[in-house]
Motif scaffolding. Sequence first.
Motif, PDB file in Angstrom:
ATOM      1  N   PRO A 275       0.789  -1.243   0.000  1.00  0.00           N
ATOM      2  CA  PRO A 275       0.000   0.000   0.000  1.00  0.00           C
ATOM      3  C   PRO A 275       0.818   1.288   0.000  1.00  0.00           C
ATOM      4  O   PRO A 275       0.397   2.284  -0.586  1.00  0.00           O
ATOM      5  N   ARG A 276       1.999   1.289   0.639  1.00  0.00           N
ATOM      6  CA  ARG A 276       2.803   2.517   0.628  1.00  0.00           C
ATOM      7  C   ARG A 276       3.324   2.821  -0.773  1.00  0.00           C
ATOM      8  O   ARG A 276       3.371   3.989  -1.187  1.00  0.00           O
ATOM      9  N   VAL A 277       3.688   1.768  -1.508  1.00  0.00           N
ATOM     10  CA  VAL A 277       4.104   1.965  -2.895  1.00  0.00           C
ATOM     11  C   VAL A 277       2.912   2.408  -3.735  1.00  0.00           C
ATOM     12  O   VAL A 277       3.029   3.291  -4.595  1.00  0.00           O
ATOM     13  N   MET A 278       1.737   1.801  -3.480  1.00  0.00           N
ATOM     14  CA  MET A 278       0.524   2.199  -4.201  1.00  0.00           C
ATOM     15  C   MET A 278       0.235   3.677  -4.006  1.00  0.00           C
ATOM     16  O   MET A 278      -0.154   4.376  -4.953  1.00  0.00           O
ATOM     17  N   PHE A 279       0.426   4.159  -2.777  1.00  0.00           N
ATOM     18  CA  PHE A 279       0.149   5.569  -2.496  1.00  0.00           C
ATOM     19  C   PHE A 279       1.053   6.472  -3.319  1.00  0.00           C
ATOM     20  O   PHE A 279       0.597   7.470  -3.912  1.00  0.00           O
ATOM     21  N   LEU A 280       2.343   6.139  -3.391  1.00  0.00           N
ATOM     22  CA  LEU A 280       3.263   6.929  -4.209  1.00  0.00           C
ATOM     23  C   LEU A 280       2.888   6.864  -5.686  1.00  0.00           C
ATOM     24  O   LEU A 280       2.991   7.865  -6.409  1.00  0.00           O
ATOM     25  N   VAL A 281       2.440   5.701  -6.145  1.00  0.00           N
ATOM     26  CA  VAL A 281       2.005   5.572  -7.532  1.00  0.00           C
ATOM     27  C   VAL A 281       0.800   6.461  -7.799  1.00  0.00           C
ATOM     28  O   VAL A 281       0.718   7.129  -8.845  1.00  0.00           O
ATOM     29  N   ILE A 282      -0.147   6.489  -6.873  1.00  0.00           N
ATOM     30  CA  ILE A 282      -1.317   7.351  -7.033  1.00  0.00           C
ATOM     31  C   ILE A 282      -0.895   8.811  -7.148  1.00  0.00           C
ATOM     32  O   ILE A 282      -1.363   9.552  -8.028  1.00  0.00           O
ATOM     33  N   VAL A 283      -0.002   9.229  -6.256  1.00  0.00           N
ATOM     34  CA  VAL A 283       0.446  10.629  -6.262  1.00  0.00           C
ATOM     35  C   VAL A 283       1.177  10.966  -7.557  1.00  0.00           C
ATOM     36  O   VAL A 283       0.926  12.007  -8.177  1.00  0.00           O
ATOM     37  N   THR A 284       2.076  10.086  -8.011  1.00  0.00           N
ATOM     38  CA  THR A 284       2.865  10.387  -9.211  1.00  0.00           C
ATOM     39  C   THR A 284       2.034  10.276 -10.484  1.00  0.00           C
ATOM     40  O   THR A 284       2.205  11.077 -11.413  1.00  0.00           O
ATOM     41  N   ALA A 285       1.121   9.296 -10.548  1.00  0.00           N
ATOM     42  CA  ALA A 285       0.244   9.183 -11.719  1.00  0.00           C
ATOM     43  C   ALA A 285      -0.695  10.383 -11.798  1.00  0.00           C
ATOM     44  O   ALA A 285      -0.918  10.946 -12.883  1.00  0.00           O
ATOM     45  N   LEU A 286      -1.227  10.792 -10.654  1.00  0.00           N
ATOM     46  CA  LEU A 286      -2.097  11.970 -10.631  1.00  0.00           C
ATOM     47  C   LEU A 286      -1.321  13.217 -11.010  1.00  0.00           C
ATOM     48  O   LEU A 286      -1.842  14.107 -11.692  1.00  0.00           O
ATOM     49  N   GLY A 287      -0.050  13.274 -10.580  1.00  0.00           N
ATOM     50  CA  GLY A 287       0.793  14.395 -10.995  1.00  0.00           C
ATOM     51  C   GLY A 287       0.930  14.465 -12.498  1.00  0.00           C
ATOM     52  O   GLY A 287       0.873  15.547 -13.097  1.00  0.00           O
ATOM     53  N   GLY A 288       1.122  13.310 -13.145  1.00  0.00           N
ATOM     54  CA  GLY A 288       1.192  13.277 -14.598  1.00  0.00           C
ATOM     55  C   GLY A 288      -0.103  13.698 -15.247  1.00  0.00           C
ATOM     56  O   GLY A 288      -0.102  14.371 -16.293  1.00  0.00           O
ATOM     57  N   MET A 289      -1.236  13.360 -14.627  1.00  0.00           N
ATOM     58  CA  MET A 289      -2.542  13.718 -15.192  1.00  0.00           C
ATOM     59  C   MET A 289      -2.799  15.218 -15.108  1.00  0.00           C
ATOM     60  O   MET A 289      -3.233  15.835 -16.085  1.00  0.00           O
ATOM     61  N   VAL A 290      -2.540  15.821 -13.944  1.00  0.00           N
ATOM     62  CA  VAL A 290      -2.873  17.241 -13.784  1.00  0.00           C
ATOM     63  C   VAL A 290      -1.860  18.140 -14.485  1.00  0.00           C
ATOM     64  O   VAL A 290      -2.204  19.263 -14.900  1.00  0.00           O
ATOM     65  N   ALA A 291      -0.625  17.670 -14.644  1.00  0.00           N
ATOM     66  CA  ALA A 291       0.375  18.488 -15.333  1.00  0.00           C
ATOM     67  C   ALA A 291       0.280  18.367 -16.845  1.00  0.00           C
ATOM     68  O   ALA A 291       0.850  19.186 -17.572  1.00  0.00           O
ATOM     69  N   ALA A 292      -0.456  17.372 -17.331  1.00  0.00           N
ATOM     70  CA  ALA A 292      -0.578  17.156 -18.774  1.00  0.00           C
ATOM     71  C   ALA A 292      -1.361  18.281 -19.421  1.00  0.00           C
ATOM     72  O   ALA A 292      -2.276  18.850 -18.814  1.00  0.00           O
ATOM     73  N   PRO A 293      -1.017  18.628 -20.660  1.00  0.00           N
ATOM     74  CA  PRO A 293      -1.821  19.609 -21.380  1.00  0.00           C
ATOM     75  C   PRO A 293      -3.209  19.041 -21.667  1.00  0.00           C
ATOM     76  O   PRO A 293      -3.351  17.900 -22.074  1.00  0.00           O
ATOM     77  N   GLY A 294      -4.232  19.842 -21.426  1.00  0.00           N
ATOM     78  CA  GLY A 294      -5.588  19.364 -21.643  1.00  0.00           C
ATOM     79  C   GLY A 294      -6.245  18.956 -20.338  1.00  0.00           C
ATOM     80  O   GLY A 294      -5.716  19.178 -19.246  1.00  0.00           O
ATOM     81  N   ALA A 295      -7.408  18.346 -20.450  1.00  0.00           N
ATOM     82  CA  ALA A 295      -8.173  17.948 -19.274  1.00  0.00           C
ATOM     83  C   ALA A 295      -8.890  16.643 -19.568  1.00  0.00           C
ATOM     84  O   ALA A 295      -9.027  16.231 -20.713  1.00  0.00           O
TER      85      ALA A 295
END
Length: 318
Positions: free
Chosen positions: A32-52
């Motif tokens: 779960p701790r690795v999953m949490f980091l994956v959630i944070v980093t994947a979400l970072g890629g989503m919100v920083a991406a151009p577009g919505a």
Amino acid sequence: MSAAFDQITQADDGVSLSSTGEARDFFALLKPRVMFLVIVTALGGMVAAPGAVNPVIGFAALLAISVGAGASGCLNMWWDADIDAVMTRTANRPIPAGRILPSEALAFGLTLSIGSVLVLGLVANLLSAAMLAFTIFFYVVVYSMWLKRATPQNIVIGGAAGAFPPMIGEAVVTGDFGMTSIVLFAIIFLWTPPHFWALALVKSDDYARAGIPMLPNVAGPAATRRQIVAYTLVLAPVAVLPALMGFGGLIYLIVSVVTGLAMIGLSLRVLRITQGEAANKAAYALFGFSILYLFLLFAVLLAENGLGLMWALPKVLG
């Protein structure tokens, strides 16, 4: 298949043991701790991406990515049950402790892997699903089954698996990936060696017992300390790139510089203190702070891009 499969699933008389696992044991298999980091980093890629992306689709995609990460952890634990059993840090994991049968973990991990890829393909797009499938394959087959037991560069090459989530996140939003998520990939990729090698310095006896060729056991502690400093010196300026490229703002610039300097300072402390309990404390300090460091970088990106807290800087690169 790991030797632990036969060792753990059979009692002395050859009769299969019964699983005593509870829901929390199956959850522990997902790391779960690795999953949490994956959630944070994947979400970072989503919100920083151009577009919505539609929030419902984005949430479903993020859930699929996190389940895929958990599936990878589960299959890793299934394969590594034999070495987990002889390492003090991992001996109480559900499989070596006998609470979950390896066959159950294998079925659980494969089911989650297939399900997460199918769901991501249905709610997002084929590219993001294919990237998630490749990430699971890379972590389980390339890293766990091959690199981990074959080369002291296991963490360096295998670290790519943990660096893919921002690229998957951008692919969810755009159907493609570009320099935004490639830079985020590079940050995680460069962060992984100093993060894990700091722990490996302290746990080198564990890895030696398990026969894992971690860098401190092969090249020695001194060479490992130099490598930690080298990677950190490259990581710190790379981590500033989001601010220079325009998808990180003033807050990100300040946080990345300050925490990057702290990472460098802690790595130099690891290089300088080489004996006794003080050396272990220095390594543990770097290991612990490195987790906070990565979390802060992506948390600030989330706040700036997702919550409207961006104070834009002049775009220097890109």
